[in-house]
Design a protein around this motif. Structure first.
Motif, PDB file in Angstrom:
ATOM      1  N   LYS A   8      12.388   9.474  39.371  1.00 43.04           N
ATOM      2  CA  LYS A   8      12.511   9.520  37.911  1.00 43.04           C
ATOM      3  C   LYS A   8      13.958   9.691  37.456  1.00 43.04           C
ATOM      4  O   LYS A   8      14.292   9.408  36.304  1.00 43.04           O
ATOM      5  N   VAL A  14       6.429   4.122  35.184  1.00 42.75           N
ATOM      6  CA  VAL A  14       5.312   3.667  34.366  1.00 42.75           C
ATOM      7  C   VAL A  14       4.063   3.696  35.235  1.00 42.75           C
ATOM      8  O   VAL A  14       4.101   3.253  36.390  1.00 42.75           O
ATOM      9  N   ILE A  23      -3.300   9.387  34.048  1.00 44.05           N
ATOM     10  CA  ILE A  23      -2.056   9.327  33.283  1.00 44.05           C
ATOM     11  C   ILE A  23      -1.560  10.734  32.966  1.00 44.05           C
ATOM     12  O   ILE A  23      -0.367  11.020  33.068  1.00 44.05           O
ATOM     13  N   GLU A  24      -2.468  11.621  32.630  1.00 46.15           N
ATOM     14  CA  GLU A  24      -2.086  13.018  32.381  1.00 46.15           C
ATOM     15  C   GLU A  24      -1.523  13.675  33.640  1.00 46.15           C
ATOM     16  O   GLU A  24      -0.568  14.449  33.582  1.00 46.15           O
ATOM     17  N   THR A  27       2.330  12.363  34.538  1.00 45.01           N
ATOM     18  CA  THR A  27       3.322  12.438  33.453  1.00 45.01           C
ATOM     19  C   THR A  27       4.336  11.293  33.458  1.00 45.01           C
ATOM     20  O   THR A  27       5.549  11.528  33.497  1.00 45.01           O
ATOM     21  N   PRO A  28       3.866  10.042  33.420  1.00 45.59           N
ATOM     22  CA  PRO A  28       4.802   8.923  33.342  1.00 45.59           C
ATOM     23  C   PRO A  28       5.362   8.809  31.921  1.00 45.59           C
ATOM     24  O   PRO A  28       4.853   9.442  30.992  1.00 45.59           O
ATOM     25  N   TYR A  29       6.385   8.002  31.759  1.00 49.63           N
ATOM     26  CA  TYR A  29       6.934   7.787  30.413  1.00 49.63           C
ATOM     27  C   TYR A  29       6.107   6.729  29.673  1.00 49.63           C
ATOM     28  O   TYR A  29       5.752   6.904  28.514  1.00 49.63           O
ATOM     29  N   ASP A  30       5.814   5.635  30.363  1.00 55.70           N
ATOM     30  CA  ASP A  30       5.038   4.534  29.792  1.00 55.70           C
ATOM     31  C   ASP A  30       3.794   4.285  30.647  1.00 55.70           C
ATOM     32  O   ASP A  30       3.652   4.860  31.729  1.00 55.70           O
ATOM     33  N   ALA A  31       2.934   3.386  30.166  1.00 50.93           N
ATOM     34  CA  ALA A  31       1.747   3.001  30.936  1.00 50.93           C
ATOM     35  C   ALA A  31       1.459   1.515  30.726  1.00 50.93           C
ATOM     36  O   ALA A  31       1.790   0.953  29.677  1.00 50.93           O
ATOM     37  N   LYS A  87      -1.219  10.554  25.522  1.00 54.34           N
ATOM     38  CA  LYS A  87      -0.827  11.295  26.723  1.00 54.34           C
ATOM     39  C   LYS A  87       0.593  10.988  27.201  1.00 54.34           C
ATOM     40  O   LYS A  87       1.075  11.633  28.123  1.00 54.34           O
ATOM     41  N   ILE A  88       1.251  10.001  26.605  1.00 54.97           N
ATOM     42  CA  ILE A  88       2.589   9.617  27.066  1.00 54.97           C
ATOM     43  C   ILE A  88       3.551   9.563  25.885  1.00 54.97           C
ATOM     44  O   ILE A  88       3.142   9.335  24.740  1.00 54.97           O
TER      45      ILE A  88
END
Length: 318
Positions: A8, A14, A23-24, A27-31, A87-88
């Protein structure tokens, strides 16, 4: 620091998933999502409420059966995207029906419809959405037009350098070169000695695009995608973005071996090439690459099949 935390520092991470719980967790920035991921998610018991809400929404909109099914599937895609955005901090990619991949006008119309649903139904600004389109010539032109209305696009199923070059020249917002699928093709069609297995073909493809984009100061973001193993991921440390499956994110979290930044912006920056690809140039160059031709066609067909299956689920639950 585990390897995910280290990565990171060099690259925007992503997550490649439609599962909100995953996704939670990472903890990515995008999805990013695609028809296959949406199909998988909507069959999970915990997301059945999104399926029913989408069907009810489409029925209220009215129209013939085909229209109701289309509106319901579009609503499912947007609903999952909207849940992910809770979530992001960044953006989510939502894909246009791949069956429209060779029609610029219809791709534009569908993209605008999805953006309108995000904005009007969920109150989400278009700046948080990337519209995913297959990297055909027609969709690259659609992305070029959509950008004029501040609708950013993610050109996916990208396998050839011709696709990457056409996207940059059209000022596409972001591209997703498919690392794993490129390597899959070479593993099936050639022996390792013929392409030097130490130089992973998928990784080398992204490195070539990265070097070219940075050399000529193209603004298009490069997001490596479709990884098969951790070695491929770490070989592209320093790429603008990497979209990674939950399974590989878990492996990165479990290891603490030191990683290095592999992709570095070159010192010498050149002016943008004067010659840009015409439609015929693009077709000629793309078709010189049998891997790219086969994988693009295969990817569009697979996403089309998943779209059909999603529609069947809607019909079954109407």
């Amino acid at each position: 620091m585990n390897q995910l935390e280290q990565l990171k520092k060099y690259t925007k991470i992503v997550i490649d998933s439609g599962d909100i719980e995953n996704i939670e967790k990472y903890t990515p920035y995008d999805a990013t999502t695609n028809p296959s991921l949406v199909l998988k998610a909507i069959q999970m018991q915990k997301y059945q409420y999104l399926l029913q809400e989408s069907i009810n929404y489409a029925k209220k909109k009215g129209g013939k059966k085909n229209k109701i099914v289309t509106n319901a599937t579009d609503r499912i895609i947007v609903s999952i995207g909207a849940e992910i955005l809770k979530k992001i901090p960044g953006v989510v990619s939502s894909e246009v029906d791949s069956r429209l991949s060779f029609n610029t006008e219809k791709s534009i119309k569908k993209a605008k419809k999805l953006i309108s649903m995000y904005e009007q139904e969920f109150g989400l600004n278009r700046s948080r959405i990337l519209i995913k389109l297959a990297a055909t010539w027609e969709c690259i032109q659609a992305a070029k037009e959509l950008e004029k209305e501040n609708i950013h696009c993610n050109l996916t199923l990208l396998f050839s350098f011709a696709q990457a070059r056409a996207c940059a020249e059209s000022q596409v917002f972001l591209i997703s070169p498919f690392v794993g699928r490129i390597s899959d093709w070479y593993n099936i069609n050639y022996s390792s000695s013929q392409y030097q297995s130490s130089l992973d073909p998928g990784v080398q493809s992204v490195k070539k695009i990265y070097k070219y984009y940075k050399k000529y100061s193209y603004k298009t973001i490069i997001m490596g995608a479709s990884f098969r193993n951790i070695k491929q991921v770490l070989s592209l440390s320093g790429c603008d973005c990497l979209t990674i499956s939950p399974e590989l994110l878990s492996v990165l979290q479990s290891k603490d071996t030191l990683i290095q930044k592999k992709l570095i912006i070159p010192n010498k920056i050149c002016s943008t090439p004067i010659h840009t690809l015409s439609h015929s140039d693009f077709l000629w160059l793309h078709n010189q690459d049998p891997m790219a031709v086969e994988k693009l066609s295969q990817g569009i067909r697979q996403f089309g099949t998943d779209q059909y299956l999603l529609e069947e689920i809607v019909i079954k639950n109407m």
